[in-house]
Design an enzyme around this catalytic site. Structure first.
Site, short mmCIF file in Angstrom:
data_model
loop_
_atom_site.label_atom_id
_atom_site.label_comp_id
_atom_site.label_asym_id
_atom_site.label_seq_id
_atom_site.Cartn_x
_atom_site.Cartn_y
_atom_site.Cartn_z
N ARG A 74 0.85 -1.25 -0.04
CA ARG A 74 0.06 0.13 0.11
C ARG A 74 0.66 1.22 -0.13
NH1 ARG A 74 -5.31 -1.39 0.45
NH2 ARG A 74 -5.83 -3.22 1.76
N GLY A 113 -7.45 3.65 -4.34
CA GLY A 113 -6.06 4.33 -4.12
C GLY A 113 -5.36 4.30 -5.12
N THR A 114 -4.80 3.07 -5.87
CA THR A 114 -4.16 2.82 -6.79
C THR A 114 -4.55 3.62 -7.88
OG1 THR A 114 -3.75 0.46 -6.08
CG2 THR A 114 -3.20 0.97 -8.36
N THR A 134 -10.31 -5.66 -7.01
CA THR A 134 -10.49 -5.71 -5.29
C THR A 134 -11.68 -6.63 -5.06
OG1 THR A 134 -11.49 -4.34 -3.60
CG2 THR A 134 -11.99 -3.49 -6.01
N ASP A 136 -13.61 -5.97 -2.91
CA ASP A 136 -14.59 -4.95 -2.43
C ASP A 136 -15.71 -4.37 -3.53
OD1 ASP A 136 -13.22 -4.89 -0.25
OD2 ASP A 136 -12.07 -3.16 -0.64
N ARG A 171 -28.17 -21.11 18.01
CA ARG A 171 -27.34 -19.67 18.43
C ARG A 171 -27.49 -18.34 17.29
NH1 ARG A 171 -21.79 -22.83 19.92
NH2 ARG A 171 -21.91 -22.73 22.25
N MET A 178 -15.57 -8.72 4.71
CA MET A 178 -14.52 -7.64 4.42
C MET A 178 -15.64 -6.92 3.23
SD MET A 178 -10.75 -8.45 3.96
CE MET A 178 -9.62 -8.51 4.90
N ARG A 284 -9.39 -12.96 0.61
CA ARG A 284 -8.72 -12.44 -0.48
C ARG A 284 -7.64 -13.64 -1.08
NH1 ARG A 284 -6.61 -6.91 1.83
NH2 ARG A 284 -4.60 -7.75 1.47
O1 F6P Z 1 -9.62 -3.51 -0.29
C1 F6P Z 1 -9.53 -4.91 -0.04
C2 F6P Z 1 -9.34 -5.22 1.67
O2 F6P Z 1 -9.33 -6.58 1.88
C3 F6P Z 1 -10.60 -4.51 2.51
O3 F6P Z 1 -12.02 -5.44 2.33
C4 F6P Z 1 -10.36 -4.73 3.78
O4 F6P Z 1 -10.91 -3.63 4.54
C5 F6P Z 1 -8.69 -4.25 3.49
O5 F6P Z 1 -8.52 -4.51 2.30
C6 F6P Z 1 -7.84 -4.85 4.61
O6 F6P Z 1 -6.56 -4.19 4.55
P1 F6P Z 1 -5.18 -4.66 5.00
O7 F6P Z 1 -4.95 -6.20 4.00
O8 F6P Z 1 -4.31 -3.87 4.66
O9 F6P Z 1 -5.47 -5.44 6.38
#
Ligand code: F6P
Length: 357
Positions: A74, A113-114, A134, A136, A171, A178, A284
């Site tokens: 990052r 960001g990229t 991503t 996301d 439960r 994420m 991921r």
């Molecule tokens: O942007 C991808 C992501 O996995 C988000 O879902 C999560 O909030 C973030 O990155 C986690 O970031 P890091 O890997 O820096 O903890």
């Protein structure tokens, strides 16, 4: 002869390798001579001139591999214009390395960001092509990002596993998904996994409504409840706070994440046993799903074609089931969020899924 630089930046995801392979296969398959410079660990590699020369065969056998063969890091956009700890101007350094290697273009794979940095480099005169990655799925200008479908599969698997144990024990279970500040992953995995309550940042929740749904299920004979909660889910009260007030509040926040706060509240208000599961970075990781392999390959190949045509300054995205090129200036700095009025939200509500609103 084309000299192509390539980097992967930001949080990784599945199908980064598949996308790069798509680009390179397209180039190698053309009559054009190509040199490929792979920059290591994202923009950091371009800033400090850390690269590897790559050949077609380096991209063989990586279609199914998660992660990125180039490494990632990052490099926050908000500090990109600040000099590094040794006073180096990072933008200038990236330009210098680009010109020193006489690159024709940079292929940059990344998320929000990229893309801001990629667009800045474009404004600075570099030829840039980007690819949307991503889990996301929050990138503006594309209906879908690669990595997203693979992450939906993993988060759904987690909810599926929780379902059976939740049912055995009667439960309440919270699965925290994420997605940063958006709810695409939670909404899709939540629906795919049959969650009863889905909480996403775009629809702030009222804890009383959440609890009512659990009680209602109980009254109807369902002894367990599954909540899919986005890591960025927010209560109606917190959503009313200004950015500054919210930041101040979070300084004394005692929970590891919103799910644990919800768990305590639900336990206190219902007397039910509540458990939290956080699949975290597993979402991921691992191999890209078949959809992402095809999708990333297609976007990669189209990026290769743009390079061959010398068309730069675009993200290769996906709109209305077509691969499209989107001007970078339209993408950078914008988040793609779920509209609370989206039909998928309406359809989920029609089936009785609660969003806590
Ligand atoms: O942007 C991808 C992501 O996995 C988000 O879902 C999560 O909030 C973030 O990155 C986690 O970031 P890091 O890997 O820096 O903890």
């Amino acid at each position: 002869m084309k000299r192509i630089g390539m980097l992967t930046s930001g949080g990784d995801c599945q199908a980064l390798n598949a996308a790069m392979r798509g680009v390179v296969k397209c180039l190698v398959n053309s009559k054009e001579q190509v040199e490929i410079y792979g920059f290591i660990d994202g923009y950091r590699g371009l800033i400090y001139g850390n690269f590897r020369m790559l050949e077609g065969r380096d991209f063989s056998g990586i279609l199914t591999k998660g992660g990125t063969i180039l490494g990632s890091s990052r490099t926050p956009f908000k500090t990109i214009k600040d000099p590094d700890e040794n006073g180096l101007d990072k933008i200038d350094a990236m330009k210098q390395n680009y010109y020193k290697l006489r690159l024709d273009c940079m292929v940059i794979l990344g998320g929000n960001g990229t893309h801001k940095t990629a667009n800045l480099l474009r404004e600075e005169g570099l030829n840039i092509i980007t690819l949307p990655k991503t889990i996301d799925n929050d990138l503006w200008g594309t209906d879908m990002t690669f990595g997203f479908q693979s992450a939906v599969n993993i988060a759904t698997d987690a909810i599926d596993c929780i379902h059976t144990t939740a049912a055995s024990h009667g439960r309440v279970f919270i699965v925290e998904v994420m997605g940063h500040k958006v709810g695409w992953l939670t909404l899709n995995a939540g629906m795919a996994g049959g969650a009863d309550i889905i909480l996403i940042p775009e629809i702030p929740y009222d804890i009383k409504k959440v609890v009512n749904k659990i009680k209602q299920r109980n009254d109807n004979g369902s002894k367990f409840t599954i909540l899919a909660v986005a890591e960025g889910a927010i209560s109606k009260d917190d959503a009313k706070l200004s950015k500054k007030e919210y930041k101040e509040k979070m300084k004394n926040y005692k929970f590891p994440s919103v799910s644990y706060e919800l768990a305590q509240q639900i336990q206190e208000m219902t007397g039910h046993e509540v458990r939290v599961t956080v699949p975290g970075h597993t979402q991921r990781g691992g191999s890209p799903c078949p959809y992402d392999r095809v999708f990333a390959s297609r976007l990669g190949a189209e990026a290769g074609e743009l390079i061959l045509k010398g068309e730069y300054g675009f993200m290769v995205g996906y709109k209305n089931r077509e691969v499209v090129k989107v001007p970078l200036e339209e993408v950078a700095g914008k988040l793609k969020m779920i509209s609370p009025d989206a039909s998928i939200v309406k359809e989920a509500k029609l089936m009785g899924i609660s969003f806590g609103d």
